[in-house]
Design an enzyme around this catalytic site. Structure first.
Site, PDB file in Angstrom:
ATOM      1  N   ASP A 122      -1.791   5.416  -7.084  1.00 16.48           N
ATOM      2  CA  ASP A 122      -2.127   4.576  -5.934  1.00 16.48           C
ATOM      3  C   ASP A 122      -1.980   3.094  -6.313  1.00 16.48           C
ATOM      4  O   ASP A 122      -2.151   2.716  -7.472  1.00 16.48           O
ATOM      5  CB  ASP A 122      -3.568   4.870  -5.491  1.00 16.48           C
ATOM      6  CG  ASP A 122      -3.962   4.080  -4.243  1.00 16.48           C
ATOM      7  OD1 ASP A 122      -3.088   3.843  -3.392  1.00 16.48           O
ATOM      8  OD2 ASP A 122      -5.138   3.698  -4.137  1.00 16.48           O
TER       9      ASP A 122
ATOM     10  N   ASP B 203       0.831  -1.197   0.000  1.00 16.15           N
ATOM     11  CA  ASP B 203       0.000   0.000   0.000  1.00 16.15           C
ATOM     12  C   ASP B 203       0.871   1.255   0.000  1.00 16.15           C
ATOM     13  O   ASP B 203       1.484   1.587   1.013  1.00 16.15           O
ATOM     14  CB  ASP B 203      -0.920  -0.008   1.228  1.00 16.15           C
ATOM     15  CG  ASP B 203      -2.041   1.008   1.104  1.00 16.15           C
ATOM     16  OD1 ASP B 203      -1.830   2.047   0.445  1.00 16.15           O
ATOM     17  OD2 ASP B 203      -3.122   0.764   1.666  1.00 16.15           O
TER      18      ASP B 203
END
Ligand SMILES: *[C@@H]1O[C@H](CO)[C@@H](O)[C@H](O)[C@H]1NC(C)=O
Ligand SMILES: *[C@@H]1O[C@H](CO)[C@@H](O)[C@H](O)[C@H]1NC(C)=O
Ligand SMILES: *[C@@H]1O[C@H](CO)[C@@H](O)[C@H](O)[C@H]1NC(C)=O
Ligand SMILES: *[C@@H]1O[C@H](CO)[C@@H](O)[C@H](O)[C@H]1NC(C)=O
Length: 453
Positions: A333, A127
């Site tokens: 992302d 992440d």
């Protein structure tokens, strides 16, 4: 509570005592990417739904080619909560989520990370938009601990060299969202994926990743989970804030990493994560990396426009603008599935795309511009323009097919409707077989096509 050992720092200092490059050759792993076997610093990035994912047990059946679109739609069901939490970390809790068991685990890619001494290996979700690494720990209380599917893998802090940070301390004050100090230990609460909340203790232990031992690595030991589930084997935080892996290993990796995500079709393959400046592509086109004080953990880039075929889509410049006051702009992302543009940007792209492709158009899940697949040969190429860099999307990254349909859909979407978002998010589907390099020191993001599988 955690054992105290004398070898650990008590202040905001990170020790990197034993940076031992492992000489042990990596065993042949049928699931690792072909490039990762000779270089331990090249870490496999494994799609969560793939044959090779250590989290899903038993492994999910190979997706039928016709179900790729369904797979992506299932995965994308969490984008809503994800995008909401990116723009406003506190608003995430208010976002309604469809109830019921998720078909897929939270997070889309995992990497193998070894923690502690004696050690245990976890398949942690990669992440880049969260800072703090965390792992489920024993003892664990709350419905999220036992009801999770797949079952959680627990780190036992008592059985390891783990040590919980004292509180108050400077380190503890850096926890995003705040912390508290019951019993002198650093406790914090966090929400994940919109519907889950957990409490964790900030502590430290050895971390082994990509051939290096990192001692005194700070991470969250999760002791209570409510309202849903968290990544079953934890999360590896590669964001930009003070507690992220990158900042903690600054002396080792100099704030540089890159990843290459495999194709969504690649059931048997993985991509790679490469930490540090050594072995990165030298001649990669770059665009400035921007820092938005409103959301300092996120990797902002300067997207200046979008072309559909040879047509530069007319986009109100305000909609792409970078704004430090409200967090507006464009980020890259690793946890959002489908690229999301703010309303006016997506509307303009869709309008031009529909002009160039033969309709009629229908909707399917997250996608609103689906058309007869036999028209896709004429579908225009989509180019994302960044300052100093044009990314021409491979067809696989802009169109998604349903052979059962037989439809093809424009594989992008608007920011979910009830999110008052000003953030454009370049997501996984658009990053397939592309290497993305982040260099915090030089403040650049490099982007280049590469076969990642
Ligand atoms: C861990 O060790 C502490 C201190 O020795 C003890 O109080 C605690 O109950 C232990 N926890 C578990 C789960 O064994
Ligand atoms: C993990 O522990 C095992 C058993 O003690 C040891 O053989 C192995 O080298 C350790 N791995 C790492 C990465 O430290
Ligand atoms: C975390 O949540 C628990 C229980 O909901 C609460 O008692 C505690 O004060 C919270 N801690 C912080 C730092 O918000
Ligand atoms: C983005 O790039 C454009 C075109 O090069 C430039 O005019 C603008 O100032 C840049 N914005 C930021 C925030 O750097």
């Amino acid at each position: 509570m955690a054992r105290l050992t004398t070898t650990y720092p008590t202040t905001f200092t990170f020790l990197f005592l034993s940076l031992l490059l492992s000489s042990a050759a990596t065993a042949v792993d049928p699931c690792s990417s072909s490039t990762s076997t000779d270089d331990p610093t090249r870490i496999s990035v494994i799609p969560i739904y793939s044959k090779c994912c250590p989290v899903s047990s038993p492994a999910p059946p190979p997706p039928h080619p016709s179900s790729l679109l369904d797979t992506v739609n299932h995965l994308a069901a969490r984008d809503h909560a994800r995008v909401s939490s990116l723009i406003s970390p506190t608003a995430a809790a208010d976002v309604p989520i469809a109830p019921g068991k998720q078909l897929f685990n939270i997070g889309n890619y995992v990497v193998r990370v070894t923690l502690g001494n004696p050690n245990r290996t976890f398949a942690m979700v990669l992440d880049i938009s969260n800072d703090l690494t965390f792992v489920p720990c024993t003892p664990c209380s709350g419905e999220g601990c036992s009801a999770a599917d797949p079952p959680l893998a627990f780190f036992d802090p008592n059985a390891s060299s783990y040590w919980a940070y004292d509180c108050p301390s400077e380190l503890c004050s850096h926890v995003p969202g705040g912390s508290s100090c019951p019993a002198g230990k650093c406790l914090y609460n966090q929400s994940y994926g919109g519907d889950s909340h957990f409490s964790a203790t900030l502590g430290t232990d050895f971390l082994f990743l990509g051939g290096y031992y990192i001692s005194g690595f700070a991470f969250g030991c999760v002791h209570s989970i409510s309202g849903g589930s968290i990544p079953a084997q934890g999360l590896l935080g590669l964001g930009r804030g003070p507690l992220s892996l990158l900042v903690q290993t600054d002396q080792l990796y100099s704030g540089v990493f890159s990843y290459c995500l495999p194709s969504f079709n690649s059931y048997y393959f993985s991509g790679t994560l490469k930490l540090g400046p050594i072995g990165q592509p030298k001649f990669i086109p770059t665009t400035p990396l921007l820092k938005n004080p409103h959301r300092p953990s996120l990797y902002y880039v300067n997207m200046t426009g979008v072309s559909v075929g040879s047509v530069k889509v007319p986009i109100p410049s305000k909609s792409l603008g970078f704004n430090p006051k409200n967090g507006a702009g464009t980020i890259i992302d690793s946890g959002t599935v489908i690229t999301r543009f703010v309303g006016p940007v997506y509307a303009a792209i869709r309008k031009e795309f529909r002009k160039q492709v033969k309709g009629p158009f229908s909707s399917l899940g997250a996608f609103d511009t689906c058309f007869a697949a036999n028209e896709d040969a004429g579908a225009p190429v989509i180019t994302l323009h960044f300052q100093g860099l044009d990314l021409v999307l491979p067809m696989e990254n802009s169109l998604i097919h349903s052979s059962s349909g037989p439809l093809a859909c424009l594989a992008m979407a608007a920011v979910p409707k009830n999110v008052n978002s000003v953030l454009n998010v370049i997501a996984n589907l658009q990053q397939q077989n592309i290497r993305v390099l982040f260099d915090e020191k030089k403040s650049v993001v490099g982007i280049a096509r590469e076969l990642c599988n």
